[in-house]
Design a protein around this motif. Structure first.
Motif, PDB file in Angstrom:
ATOM      1  N   HIS A  79       0.876  -1.176   0.000  1.00  9.83           N
ATOM      2  CA  HIS A  79       0.000   0.000   0.000  1.00  9.83           C
ATOM      3  C   HIS A  79       0.911   1.223   0.000  1.00  9.83           C
ATOM      4  N   THR A  80       0.667   2.153  -0.898  1.00  9.18           N
ATOM      5  CA  THR A  80       1.495   3.356  -0.973  1.00  9.18           C
ATOM      6  C   THR A  80       0.805   4.494  -0.233  1.00  9.18           C
ATOM      7  N   LEU A  81       1.457   4.958   0.848  1.00  5.95           N
ATOM      8  CA  LEU A  81       0.886   5.977   1.728  1.00  5.95           C
ATOM      9  C   LEU A  81       1.603   7.311   1.532  1.00  5.95           C
ATOM     10  N   SER A  82       0.845   8.392   1.698  1.00  5.07           N
ATOM     11  CA  SER A  82       1.406   9.741   1.553  1.00  5.07           C
ATOM     12  C   SER A  82       1.658  10.360   2.920  1.00  5.07           C
ATOM     13  N   PHE A  83       2.944  10.655   3.219  1.00  4.23           N
ATOM     14  CA  PHE A  83       3.320  11.390   4.433  1.00  4.23           C
ATOM     15  C   PHE A  83       3.552  12.846   4.029  1.00  4.23           C
ATOM     16  N   HIS A  84       3.156  13.761   4.898  1.00  2.00           N
ATOM     17  CA  HIS A  84       3.153  15.175   4.528  1.00  2.00           C
ATOM     18  C   HIS A  84       4.330  15.894   5.163  1.00  2.00           C
ATOM     19  N   ARG A  85       5.104  16.585   4.343  1.00  2.00           N
ATOM     20  CA  ARG A  85       6.262  17.318   4.849  1.00  2.00           C
ATOM     21  C   ARG A  85       5.801  18.538   5.636  1.00  2.00           C
ATOM     22  N   THR A  86       6.442  18.770   6.757  1.00  2.00           N
ATOM     23  CA  THR A  86       6.062  19.913   7.588  1.00  2.00           C
ATOM     24  C   THR A  86       6.653  21.210   7.044  1.00  2.00           C
ATOM     25  N   ASP A  87       7.605  21.098   6.085  1.00  3.26           N
ATOM     26  CA  ASP A  87       8.177  22.322   5.500  1.00  3.26           C
ATOM     27  C   ASP A  87       7.447  22.726   4.236  1.00  3.26           C
ATOM     28  N   GLU A 136      -5.161   9.593   0.897  1.00  2.00           N
ATOM     29  CA  GLU A 136      -3.752   9.417   1.261  1.00  2.00           C
ATOM     30  C   GLU A 136      -3.221   8.022   0.905  1.00  2.00           C
ATOM     31  N   LEU A 137      -4.062   7.198   0.264  1.00  6.84           N
ATOM     32  CA  LEU A 137      -3.605   5.931  -0.313  1.00  6.84           C
ATOM     33  C   LEU A 137      -3.450   6.157  -1.805  1.00  6.84           C
ATOM     34  N   THR A 138      -2.227   6.060  -2.281  1.00  2.58           N
ATOM     35  CA  THR A 138      -1.911   6.423  -3.656  1.00  2.58           C
ATOM     36  C   THR A 138      -1.794   5.170  -4.535  1.00  2.58           C
ATOM     37  N   GLY A 139      -2.373   5.234  -5.724  1.00  4.09           N
ATOM     38  CA  GLY A 139      -2.211   4.146  -6.678  1.00  4.09           C
ATOM     39  C   GLY A 139      -2.959   2.886  -6.273  1.00  4.09           C
ATOM     40  N   GLU A 140      -2.630   1.793  -6.983  1.00  2.00           N
ATOM     41  CA  GLU A 140      -3.290   0.517  -6.741  1.00  2.00           C
ATOM     42  C   GLU A 140      -2.618  -0.248  -5.598  1.00  2.00           C
ATOM     43  N   ILE A 141      -3.403  -1.065  -4.933  1.00  2.00           N
ATOM     44  CA  ILE A 141      -2.847  -2.005  -3.945  1.00  2.00           C
ATOM     45  C   ILE A 141      -2.233  -3.172  -4.721  1.00  2.00           C
ATOM     46  N   ARG A 142      -0.962  -3.451  -4.464  1.00  2.00           N
ATOM     47  CA  ARG A 142      -0.226  -4.432  -5.278  1.00  2.00           C
ATOM     48  C   ARG A 142       0.010  -5.704  -4.475  1.00  2.00           C
ATOM     49  N   LYS A 143      -0.555  -6.813  -4.930  1.00  2.00           N
ATOM     50  CA  LYS A 143      -0.420  -8.084  -4.217  1.00  2.00           C
ATOM     51  C   LYS A 143       0.994  -8.658  -4.388  1.00  2.00           C
ATOM     52  N   ILE A 144       1.511  -9.213  -3.306  1.00  2.00           N
ATOM     53  CA  ILE A 144       2.843  -9.833  -3.321  1.00  2.00           C
ATOM     54  C   ILE A 144       2.815 -11.086  -2.434  1.00  2.00           C
ATOM     55  N   ASN A 145       3.875 -11.858  -2.514  1.00  2.00           N
ATOM     56  CA  ASN A 145       4.151 -12.926  -1.554  1.00  2.00           C
ATOM     57  C   ASN A 145       5.485 -12.608  -0.896  1.00  2.00           C
ATOM     58  N   HIS A 146       5.563 -12.748   0.400  1.00  2.00           N
ATOM     59  CA  HIS A 146       6.832 -12.496   1.073  1.00  2.00           C
ATOM     60  C   HIS A 146       6.970 -13.393   2.295  1.00  2.00           C
ATOM     61  N   ILE A 169       5.568   6.224   0.818  1.00  2.00           N
ATOM     62  CA  ILE A 169       6.214   5.004   1.328  1.00  2.00           C
ATOM     63  C   ILE A 169       5.315   3.806   1.018  1.00  2.00           C
ATOM     64  N   ASP A 170       5.962   2.640   0.763  1.00  2.00           N
ATOM     65  CA  ASP A 170       5.237   1.393   0.550  1.00  2.00           C
ATOM     66  C   ASP A 170       5.252   0.588   1.842  1.00  2.00           C
ATOM     67  N   THR A 171       4.078   0.087   2.209  1.00  2.00           N
ATOM     68  CA  THR A 171       4.006  -0.731   3.421  1.00  2.00           C
ATOM     69  C   THR A 171       3.045  -1.889   3.212  1.00  2.00           C
ATOM     70  N   THR A 172       3.346  -2.993   3.859  1.00  2.00           N
ATOM     71  CA  THR A 172       2.418  -4.130   3.865  1.00  2.00           C
ATOM     72  C   THR A 172       1.550  -4.117   5.115  1.00  2.00           C
ATOM     73  N   ARG A 173       1.822  -3.145   6.027  1.00  2.00           N
ATOM     74  CA  ARG A 173       1.108  -3.150   7.299  1.00  2.00           C
ATOM     75  C   ARG A 173       0.504  -1.768   7.617  1.00  2.00           C
ATOM     76  N   PRO A 174      -0.453  -1.344   6.828  1.00  2.00           N
ATOM     77  CA  PRO A 174      -1.079  -0.039   7.109  1.00  2.00           C
ATOM     78  C   PRO A 174      -1.805  -0.009   8.451  1.00  2.00           C
ATOM     79  N   GLU A 175      -2.153  -1.181   8.998  1.00  2.00           N
ATOM     80  CA  GLU A 175      -2.852  -1.220  10.286  1.00  2.00           C
ATOM     81  C   GLU A 175      -1.986  -0.727  11.431  1.00  2.00           C
ATOM     82  N   LEU A 176      -0.649  -0.647  11.215  1.00  2.00           N
ATOM     83  CA  LEU A 176       0.265  -0.172  12.254  1.00  2.00           C
ATOM     84  C   LEU A 176       0.623   1.306  12.095  1.00  2.00           C
TER      85      LEU A 176
END
Length: 861
Positions: free
Chosen positions: A226-234, A370-380, A241-248
């Motif tokens: 899942h690609t998440l958007s973090f906002h710069r304070t400047d 704030e979720l950008t693009g498609e959710i991309r399935k993977i195996n890890h 950022i890409d993450t497999t754990r958006p619940e955290l």
């Protein structure tokens, strides 16, 4: 001595000889008058007493037994105990499923409790249908079932023919083991080697217990980026950022990138805010960040994986853990989430499993944009407890640890030095130990939040408010052990002070099962209990075990020995390979592809199964197809052939036996002497497979060639030529029976009883001089092969002529290299007899090996 049966058979030998061995104490360890030099001691693996043994156990334990038998025949007093690993999670799981119960420590003990299920129907009880019982009731059921499992295990081991001294057995949950385990731990505390700490801990949410590094395994699991958007304070562009754990996301404490990544170098030292929750977090640099993974920058959460723990510790980040012991999101939002919107968002995931929380977070991120693009399935690869069914989480808990060299360079170097000092069989297994020691990332976590195990022997004082003072544990004296802090009272307190301000509370955690099993040399050897025995057996001569527990059992045993006495616990380590199924996959209970051995032993016989096991070298994996057990069938054929060859050999008149004078007899004995030397050398190198191979190979030559060549002389010869054959035959039989004894204990004992007193398993291992003294120093060891080749030629010629092997031959012309003609002449009579040859001519020729140039068979008139 027993009468030779009309039709020797393998059936029934296990029950016949097993009873005799037990009655006569054939394998008893005789310690009276022994010195350490007289003893060969084995630190036998204690199998987990839960469920059933599988074919892998038969495989590796047979390897050990061949060594035990060999050493015993070499005059050693073999200390070969058997332990049972009773405590731990596997036992608890089996009890839950077998009796349909689960432990609830808050419940009172029921003296007359009857479990709702007894497991005999084979029905599986779902966790939701299990009845809650008190801790004491649950432990009683564990004790009850393990005792029954141990009886079944022992019966199978006895059938297999393990030469164990059953009077030397122990249980890892028995009183002596409890005391030894707690004593070692108390001394670890006293020396500063054991400590407790609040720290991120790998946690199994199903069993609600901590898990040590050595108990992990990686399993491939489906996931998604899942690609998440973090906002710069400047005010700059968002950071993706890409993450497999958006619940955290609510546990995010930083973003991290590699210090050499030019894309993010301008951001180091600056801050961003998290999507949804609006928490300001720093952007930091660390060398473990992967530039080529995802967007090259990652969020650090407390705690998503082991790398998060490293970043949290080394970058001195805050802890905002949001996962509870049950694997659900905790109810209270982290203090860093201060906005109403952020707290409202957290309330939507509070109390949910990580799976449900992930779905909710994805919906919130999609709604906010704030979720950008498609959710991309993977195996890890995801870390699991090796006995667990769900991915591990990381929670902050207070646990007990034992130092293992991860953070103590001097200890690590001592452990590596011990690894070099230890004799490994095969030697290449040493690197697995070294890699493990060098790769340790944390001390050994030994506390478990379970019930059936060795209690951690400490109490904690309670302050005036009733809070435990964890950094001042109350440790019992050595003379008080064993103790159960959940029910026993520490010195200086009364039972009424339990749980009240100014009083105490007992530790409820138990030790990891490896914390007990790591002391098997001490448990079996009588450490701090029977000093005379301990001096006879320690350090042990051999630790046999599987390759998969080098990092657990071997390492932990070596560690505890180093901490307690600064010594190696054994001189040799014999490492068995794995059993693979027909698809070349490792057999294991978790994969559901194991084969239980009872049916194999019943169908084929123990000797046949042992032969299959012994045909594999240490450290080598062996495949097993229960539908086509070729090696087992070969082993059965070998055992039957030994019975029949012995009956045949013993059928000849031995009244004149004494000396060996005939060239062929002397040759056979000289060849057999070499086999004895080779087999002995192999055993001394812990290569049982090679010892078996040497013996088996020559045994078939003996049966196919020598027996055929001399049977006429042995039956119908006269005087010394007959006596020579019978003497050689009986000498060879005695030698073969002893060479095969470590592998085929039942068939060899049966044969031995036909012509010798006592047990072959207490007889002396053969030495070459027994044979060479009869054969003479000038015996031609190669003659038997030479004559055997001639015999093969005669048989082949008869086959080509399409006549029976019993057909008479009027003339046979054998060509041989000139140097071999005179040698063959020495056995011409035996060759003529077996080939039914009236006239045998042995002529020199330009050939490289013996050939039959001409043969004339007798034709019917």
């Amino acid at each position: 001595m027993n009468a030779i049966p009309d039709k020797p058979a393998l059936e029934g030998l296990e029950s016949k000889w097993g009873a005799i061995w037990e009655e006569t104490g054939t394998y008893a360890f005789e310690r009276a008058g022994a010195s350490r030099e007289d003893v060969y001691s084995i630190d036998t693996p204690p199998p987990t007493a839960s469920g059933s043994l599988h074919v892998g156990h038969v495989f590796s334990y047979t390897h050990t037994d061949t060594v035990a038998r060999y050493k015993r025949m070499n005059g050693k007093r073999v200390f070969y105990p058997m332990g049972w690993d009773d405590n731990g999670l596997p036992t608890e799981r089996r009890v839950q499923n077998y009796y349909g119960v689960r432990c609830d420590p808050s419940l009172p003990f029921e003296p007359d409790f009857v479990p709702p299920h007894d497991g005999t129907s084979g029905k599986t009880i779902k966790p939701g249908d299990q009845v809650a019982v008190s801790r004491r009731n649950f432990i009683d059921l564990c004790e009850e079932l393990t005792v029954e499992d141990e009886k079944q295990f022992e019966a199978l081991w006895r059938t297999l023919g393990l030469s164990v001294d059953w009077k030397q057995s122990y249980r890892t949950i028995g009183q002596e083991s409890l005391r030894a385990s707690q004593l070692a731990f108390v001394r670890n505390i006293a020396r500063g080697e054991a400590y407790q700490a609040q720290a991120p801990t790998l946690w199994d949410v199903t069993f609600r217990t901590a898990v040590a590094q050595a108990e992990l395994e990686d399993r491939e699991q489906p996931s998604a980026y899942h690609t998440l958007s973090f906002h710069r304070t400047d005010g700059g562009d968002d950071i993706l950022i890409d993450t497999t754990r958006p619940e955290l996301l609510a546990a995010c404490v930083a973003l991290v990138a590699h210090p050499d990544d030019e894309r993010y170098q301008p951001l180091f030292g600056k801050t961003v805010t998290t999507p949804i929750f609006g928490v300001e977090v720093p952007v930091v640099a660390h060398h473990l960040a992967q530039q080529d993974k995802g967007t090259g920058i990652a969020m650090v959460c407390t705690f998503g994986d082991v790398t998060d723990v490293i970043w949290w510790r080394e970058l001195d980040l805050p802890n905002r853990a949001i996962l509870g012991f049950d694997g659900r999101i905790i109810s209270e939002a982290p203090e860093a989430i201060t906005s109403d919107a952020g707290r409202e968002a957290f309330a939507q995931i509070a109390g949910k499993t990580v799976f449900s929380a992930k779905q909710t977070m994805v919906e919130l991120l999609q709604a906010s944009g704030e979720l950008t693009g498609e959710i991309r399935k993977i195996n890890h690869q995801v870390k699991f407890f090796e006995k667990g069914d769900k991915p591990l989480e990381i929670v902050s808990t207070r646990q007990w640890y034992i130092k293992n060299g991860a953070r103590d360079e001097a200890l690590r170097e001592r452990l590596l030095a011990h690894g070099k000092e230890l004799e490994w069989h095969p030697d290449f297994m040493r690197v697995r130990y070294e890699n493990w020691v060098e790769g340790l990332s944390g001390d050994w976590l030994i506390s478990r939040q379970r019930f059936f195990g060795v209690p951690i022997p400490v109490w904690y004082p309670l302050d005036a408010d009733g809070n435990p003072v964890f950094d001042k544990p109350i440790v019992p004296g050595e003379d008080q052990l064993p103790v159960d802090p959940s029910s026993d009272t520490p010195a200086g307190f009364t039972a009424e002070q339990r749980g009240v301000p100014g009083g105490f509370q007992g530790e409820v955690d138990v030790m990891d099962t490896w914390a007990t099993s790591s002391l098997t040399p001490q448990l079996a050897g009588g450490w701090e209990r029977d000093q005379d025995l301990y001096d006879l057996v320690y350090p042990f001569d051999l630790r046999p075990q599987g390759q998969d527990i080098i990092r657990t059992w071997l390492f932990s045993t070596l560690l505890r020995s180093e901490l307690e006495s600064g010594t190696l616990p054994w001189k040799h380590a014999g490492i068995s390979g794995w059993i693979l199924d027909p698809d070349r996959k490792k057999m294991s209970k978790s994969k559901g592809n194991v084969v239980t051995p009872a049916g194999m032993l019943d169908q084929h016989g123990s000797d046949a199964v042992r032969y299959w096991a012994a045909s594999a070298k240490l450290g080598t994996d062996a495949s097993f197809d229960p539908q086509n057990p070729t090696q087992i069938k070969i082993g059965r054929r070998l055992a039957i052939k030994l019975l029949n060859a012995a009956k045949f050999t013993l059928s000849f008149d031995a009244s004149g036996a004494g000396s060996v004078t005939e060239a062929l007899d002397r040759s056979m004995l000289a060849s057999l002497a070499r086999v004895v030397e080779d087999s002995t050398r192999a055993f001394e190198s812990y290569d049982h497979q090679r010892a078996l191979e040497h013996t088996e190979s020559f045994f078939w030559t003996f049966c196919d060639d020598y027996l055929e060549l001399v049977k006429e002389r042995a039956h119908n010869g006269t005087g010394q030529i007959q006596a020579s054959a019978v003497t050689a035959l009986r000498t060879a039989l005695s030698t073969f029976v002893r060479l095969f004894a470590p592998f085929l204990p039942y068939a060899t004992e049966e044969v031995w009883s036909w012509f010798q007193e006592g047990s072959v398993h207490q007889a002396a291992w053969p030495v070459a001089s027994e044979l060479t003294s009869l054969a003479g120093d000038d015996a031609d060891a190669g003659l038997l092969d030479l004559v055997g080749n001639a015999l093969i030629g005669v048989r082949g010629a008869k086959t080509d002529a399409k006549v029976s092997m019993r057909t008479n031959v009027t003339l046979a012309v054998v060509h041989a290299p000139a140097a071999d003609v005179a040698r063959l002449e020495l056995a011409a009579s035996d060759l003529s007899d077996v080939g039914r040859i009236t006239e045998l001519r042995i002529e020199p020729a330009e050939v490289t090996e013996v050939t039959v140039a001409e043969i004339t068979v007798e034709t019917a008139e």
